[in-house]
Design a protein around this motif. Structure first.
Motif, short mmCIF file in Angstrom:
data_model
loop_
_atom_site.label_atom_id
_atom_site.label_comp_id
_atom_site.label_asym_id
_atom_site.label_seq_id
_atom_site.Cartn_x
_atom_site.Cartn_y
_atom_site.Cartn_z
N GLU A 1 0.87 -1.17 0.00
CA GLU A 1 0.00 0.00 0.00
C GLU A 1 0.91 1.22 0.00
N CYS A 2 1.37 1.57 -1.18
CA CYS A 2 2.31 2.68 -1.32
C CYS A 2 2.03 3.40 -2.63
N LEU A 3 2.75 4.44 -2.87
CA LEU A 3 2.59 5.19 -4.11
C LEU A 3 2.90 4.30 -5.31
N PRO A 4 2.21 4.52 -6.42
CA PRO A 4 2.50 3.73 -7.62
C PRO A 4 3.97 3.82 -8.05
N GLU A 5 4.60 4.98 -7.79
CA GLU A 5 6.01 5.14 -8.15
C GLU A 5 6.92 4.22 -7.35
N VAL B 1 8.95 -2.41 -12.49
CA VAL B 1 10.10 -1.67 -13.00
C VAL B 1 11.08 -2.66 -13.63
N ARG B 2 11.57 -2.32 -14.80
CA ARG B 2 12.60 -3.11 -15.48
C ARG B 2 13.95 -2.57 -15.02
N ILE B 3 14.77 -3.44 -14.44
CA ILE B 3 16.06 -3.04 -13.89
C ILE B 3 17.16 -3.70 -14.70
N SER B 4 18.11 -2.91 -15.19
CA SER B 4 19.27 -3.43 -15.93
C SER B 4 20.52 -3.23 -15.09
N VAL B 5 21.32 -4.30 -14.98
CA VAL B 5 22.49 -4.29 -14.11
C VAL B 5 23.71 -4.77 -14.90
N GLN C 1 5.19 0.08 -17.66
CA GLN C 1 4.00 0.58 -18.35
C GLN C 1 4.24 1.85 -19.14
N SER C 2 5.04 2.76 -18.62
CA SER C 2 5.23 4.05 -19.31
C SER C 2 6.57 4.14 -20.04
#
Length: 151
Positions: free
Chosen positions: A58-62, A67-71, A83-84
């Motif tokens: 239960e937090c902000l959508p941000e 999230v796609r994370i590249s390492v 999504q965006s």
């Protein structure tokens, strides 16, 4: 014992579950599983990889993603909302760690004695697939890793 009906089988299976449910085999405690999986990851992790992280809370959508994370070489190169396609701002970057950061969250929960603590690991590389820290019914976060790809 002779099982004659389906209900006999259900009762028998329930008894086995209740009797066996208290048994703890090797590697079933969170600390042991963490050490084994982290060692596997340290040994087999690709130098570059990408994955999607979704945090149920239960937090902000941000702060929840996905999230796609590249390492590359242990350092996060990019974090993008699926999504965006927008980059995750620096204010929310810590919410979306690389795999080592997820291991650190599990380690902290083990140190703190947080219960329940449920973690499912990838059988091949050892990275966490799903992490539940605390009781989700009272807003504990659930971290889910998907679409892991070595690069």
């Amino acid at each position: 014992m002779r099982l004659r009906t389906r209900s006999d089988l259900v009762v028998f299976a329930t008894m086995l579950t209740l009797v066996g449910g208290g048994c703890r085999g090797p590697g079933t405690d969170p600390e042991s599983s963490l050490m084994t999986s982290r060692a596997r990851w340290a040994r087999l992790a690709p130098p570059a990889y990408a994955f999607t992280l979704h945090i149920s809370c239960e937090c902000l959508p941000e702060m929840s993603g996905p999230v796609r994370i590249s390492v590359r070489d242990g350092a996060v190169e990019s974090r993008q909302y699926v999504q965006s396609g927008a980059a995750v701002s620096a204010a929310y970057a810590e919410s979306f760690p690389a795999i080592e950061g997820l291991f650190a969250k599990i380690e902290q929960a083990v140190r703190d004695g947080t219960r329940p603590l449920e973690v499912r690991y990838d059988a091949t590389l050892g990275y966490p697939l799903r992490i539940v820290i605390g009781d989700p019914a009272v807003d504990a976060p659930v971290f889910t890793v998907s679409d892991f790809q070595p690069r």
